[in-house]
Scaffold this motif. Structure first.
Motif, PDB file in Angstrom:
ATOM      1  N   ASP A   7       1.087   2.851 -11.083  1.00  0.00           N
ATOM      2  CA  ASP A   7       0.383   2.446 -12.289  1.00  0.00           C
ATOM      3  C   ASP A   7       1.177   1.318 -12.947  1.00  0.00           C
ATOM      4  O   ASP A   7       2.366   1.474 -13.228  1.00  0.00           O
ATOM      5  N   TYR A  50       0.750  10.072  -3.598  1.00  0.00           N
ATOM      6  CA  TYR A  50       1.465   8.842  -3.900  1.00  0.00           C
ATOM      7  C   TYR A  50       0.551   7.940  -4.712  1.00  0.00           C
ATOM      8  O   TYR A  50      -0.579   7.687  -4.329  1.00  0.00           O
ATOM      9  N   ARG A  51       1.058   7.450  -5.836  1.00  0.00           N
ATOM     10  CA  ARG A  51       0.246   6.563  -6.667  1.00  0.00           C
ATOM     11  C   ARG A  51       1.157   5.665  -7.504  1.00  0.00           C
ATOM     12  O   ARG A  51       2.328   5.953  -7.708  1.00  0.00           O
ATOM     13  N   THR A  85       4.826   7.044  -8.519  1.00  0.00           N
ATOM     14  CA  THR A  85       5.015   8.460  -8.205  1.00  0.00           C
ATOM     15  C   THR A  85       4.942   8.567  -6.691  1.00  0.00           C
ATOM     16  O   THR A  85       3.885   8.371  -6.095  1.00  0.00           O
ATOM     17  N   THR A 117      -2.221  -3.199 -10.313  1.00  0.00           N
ATOM     18  CA  THR A 117      -2.633  -2.089  -9.461  1.00  0.00           C
ATOM     19  C   THR A 117      -4.155  -2.004  -9.484  1.00  0.00           C
ATOM     20  O   THR A 117      -4.730  -1.381 -10.365  1.00  0.00           O
ATOM     21  N   ASN A 125       0.844  -1.194   0.000  1.00  0.00           N
ATOM     22  CA  ASN A 125       0.000   0.000   0.000  1.00  0.00           C
ATOM     23  C   ASN A 125       0.875   1.239   0.000  1.00  0.00           C
ATOM     24  O   ASN A 125       1.898   1.281   0.688  1.00  0.00           O
ATOM     25  N   ASN A 139      -6.052  -0.347  -7.516  1.00  0.00           N
ATOM     26  CA  ASN A 139      -6.340   1.090  -7.444  1.00  0.00           C
ATOM     27  C   ASN A 139      -5.004   1.821  -7.399  1.00  0.00           C
ATOM     28  O   ASN A 139      -3.951   1.192  -7.422  1.00  0.00           O
ATOM     29  N   GLN A 140      -5.042   3.129  -7.337  1.00  0.00           N
ATOM     30  CA  GLN A 140      -3.804   3.909  -7.453  1.00  0.00           C
ATOM     31  C   GLN A 140      -2.853   3.745  -6.279  1.00  0.00           C
ATOM     32  O   GLN A 140      -1.672   4.019  -6.404  1.00  0.00           O
ATOM     33  N   THR A 141      -3.357   3.301  -5.142  1.00  0.00           N
ATOM     34  CA  THR A 141      -2.503   3.212  -3.962  1.00  0.00           C
ATOM     35  C   THR A 141      -2.220   1.773  -3.534  1.00  0.00           C
ATOM     36  O   THR A 141      -1.767   1.552  -2.425  1.00  0.00           O
TER      37      THR A 141
END
Length: 180
Positions: free
Chosen positions: A98, A95-96, A107, A126, A89, A128-130
């Protein structure tokens, strides 16, 4: 007797195990093939749909190898049938991550994005983004790649920001107290 080493390893349907004369164990299943070279002092034999790992004596080195190779072979059987997955996580503002193909773009607050390539037999996802999911058939390789991703930005103890395992608990420190 080793508590781990004495247990037989069940071979599920669809998995074939080959043990060569020079103690090279090859496990082939629906997800792929894994091989492991076993120490010459440890005996690996297949009887029916079970694998037995035995040692010749109770020397310290042989006792250590007994449980080790039994666990490694059991992980190979699990890997080629169900596989292994580690979930990470990202905690922090902006913070993300991909995943596209075999590339992971993170990032994480640096001036540049961190780009990681997946080795063979490893996939990134992924949901989701996190959240980052690392999956593969080799338990050691999945753990190493997950540790490499976590090392990009370890969770810090004051705000808890960074990359952490899904089941990891980060203890928060109190920080400075105000001037009196």
């Amino acid at each position: 007797m080793s508590r781990i080493g004495r247990h037989p390893i069940a071979i599920p349907a669809g998995v074939t195990v080959t043990i060569s004369d020079d103690n090279l164990v090859t496990v082939k299943g629906p997800k792929g093939t894994l091989t492991q070279e076993v120490n010459k002092n440890i005996t690996v034999k297949q009887e029916g749909s079970e694998i037995y790992v035995t040692r010749p004596n109770d020397e310290k080195q042989n006792r250590a190898f007994h449980g080790l190779y039994r666990a490694l072979i059991a992980n190979m059987v699990t890997g080629v049938t169900t596989g292994f997955k580690k979930t990470l996580n990202l905690v922090g503002t902006g913070y993300r991550a991909d995943a596209k193909g075999d590339t992971l773009n993170i990032t994480i607050g640096y001036s540049h994005p961190v780009i990681m390539k997946a080795p063979a037999n490893i996939t990134f996802a992924t949901p989701n983004q996190t959240t980052i999911e690392v999956t593969g058939i080799d338990k050691q390789q999945v753990g190493n790649i997950a540790a490499d991703i976590r090392a990009v930005r370890k969770p810090e103890p004051y705000h808890g920001k960074g990359i952490r395992y899904a089941d990891e608990v980060v203890r928060q420190k109190e920080g400075k107290t105000g001037k009196k």
